[in-house]
Scaffold this motif. Structure first.
Motif, mmCIF file in Angstrom:
data_model
loop_
_atom_site.group_PDB
_atom_site.id
_atom_site.type_symbol
_atom_site.label_atom_id
_atom_site.label_comp_id
_atom_site.label_asym_id
_atom_site.label_seq_id
_atom_site.Cartn_x
_atom_site.Cartn_y
_atom_site.Cartn_z
ATOM 1 N N ALA A 20 0.823 -1.208 0.000
ATOM 2 C CA ALA A 20 0.000 0.000 0.000
ATOM 3 C C ALA A 20 0.856 1.256 0.000
ATOM 4 O O ALA A 20 0.571 2.225 -0.700
ATOM 5 N N MET A 21 1.940 1.252 0.769
ATOM 6 C CA MET A 21 2.825 2.410 0.826
ATOM 7 C C MET A 21 3.536 2.618 -0.504
ATOM 8 O O MET A 21 3.744 3.739 -0.950
ATOM 9 N N HIS A 63 -4.257 1.858 5.094
ATOM 10 C CA HIS A 63 -3.698 1.314 3.865
ATOM 11 C C HIS A 63 -4.750 0.430 3.216
ATOM 12 O O HIS A 63 -5.154 -0.582 3.797
ATOM 13 N N SER A 122 -9.552 -1.618 4.688
ATOM 14 C CA SER A 122 -8.153 -1.262 4.935
ATOM 15 C C SER A 122 -7.534 -2.229 5.934
ATOM 16 O O SER A 122 -8.240 -2.905 6.689
#
Length: 302
Positions: A20-21, A63, A122
């Motif tokens: 996600a990052m 995320h 998430s």
């Protein structure tokens, strides 16, 4: 607060967070002009970040998962009740009204006793849910958790054979004697949920050509059931191989899901024999074969 997760659970969570990052980083790069230098005060950013590991209730970083999910629940306590009786406390509920139960008329009566607990999309919301829910080992007899995808339609996939996403599919399942698995079932169910929301069950999702269109995941949902003498964990798929030998690729894909479930999620050796009193092997059966009363369809065993 340090994470108490170990092994596959911690690895799966870190992988989801890293992915996600990375996606967020790529998006930022795409919005930057070629000659523009983007200055970021990383220390100031880091000071304001609270992940689910730092603060399970007041985290401010989310995320996104690849799909949205809905947790459903039923037990003898929820039957014929007007108000939901869910084994959960202090879970942040999804705003807005609870949607009416969708699906064909054949599923309506059965679904009236199943309660929708929460939607989430998430990594942080998943752990917020997990940290506040009763584990399978502490559920009453004849209770069930159903974790099903909510991405494909607004109201999501309901945990019923009659649902459009399930009617042509089947399920992998394993039955585990309670007396031998009371200390293991919570970990098995956690790893099953992590594999589902992390999209690691279906090997074709990571082995296909990255330049082509992404394939549709076979997985629609996962279930854990408690019964007087055993637990059952199931993985539902949207497709099931037919009786003919022509459907070779789909059968290989289905078998890949089962092997991953047995070895990477449940932690058994691939060739281990698990059947016995109140126990089954890791077995796949189509929903259509399951509906045949008094007849046993053709199972796939890994």
């Amino acid at each position: 607060m340090a994470s108490s997760l170990t092994g596959p659970a911690l690895a799966a969570t870190r992988a989801a967070l890293s992915a996600a990052m990375a996606d967020n980083s790529t998006s930022s790069d795409e919005n930057t002009e070629p000659d523009e230098v983007q200055e970021i005060n990383m220390e100031a950013q880091a000071e304001g970040i609270r992940t689910v590991f730092n603060d399970p209730t007041n985290f401010n970083v989310k995320h996104p998962l690849y799909s949205s999910w809905t947790l459903w629940f039923d037990s003898p306590m929820t039957k014929n009740r007007n108000m939901p009786q869910t084994p959960i406390s202090a879970v942040p509920q999804t705003p807005g009204p609870v949607p009416q139960t969708p699906g064909p008329a054949g599923a309506q009566g059965w679904m009236e006793d199943i309660k929708r607990v929460i939607n989430f999309d998430s990594v942080e919301e998943f752990w917020g849910l997990y940290n506040n829910i009763v584990p399978p080992s502490a559920l009453p007899q004849k209770a069930n958790y159903y974790l099903f995808k909510a991405k494909f339609r607004l109201e999501g996939i309901i945990p019923a054979w009659e649902d459009e996403a399930n009617k042509n599919g089947g399920k992998w399942s394993i039955q585990l004697p309670k007396d031998k698995n009371r200390n293991n079932v919570d970990k098995m169910w956690l790893y099953t949920m992590l594999a589902a929301i992390g999209e690691t069950f279906d090997p074709s999702l990571t082995s296909t050509d990255p330049s082509g269109p992404p394939p549709t995941s076979l997985i629609t949902g996962v279930i854990v059931s408690t019964r007087p003498q055993f637990y059952r964990i199931s993985i539902w798929t949207r497709l099931a191989p037919g009786a003919s030998d022509d459907d070779v690729k789909l059968r290989e894909r289905i078998e890949g899901v089962g092997r991953h479930f047995k070895t990477s999620v449940l932690g058994y050796l691939e060739g281990a024999k698990l059947g016995g009193p109140l126990a089954t092997e890791v077995e796949f059966l189509s929903h259509k074969d399951s509906e045949k009363k008094g007849k046993t369809g053709k199972k796939i065993v890994v």
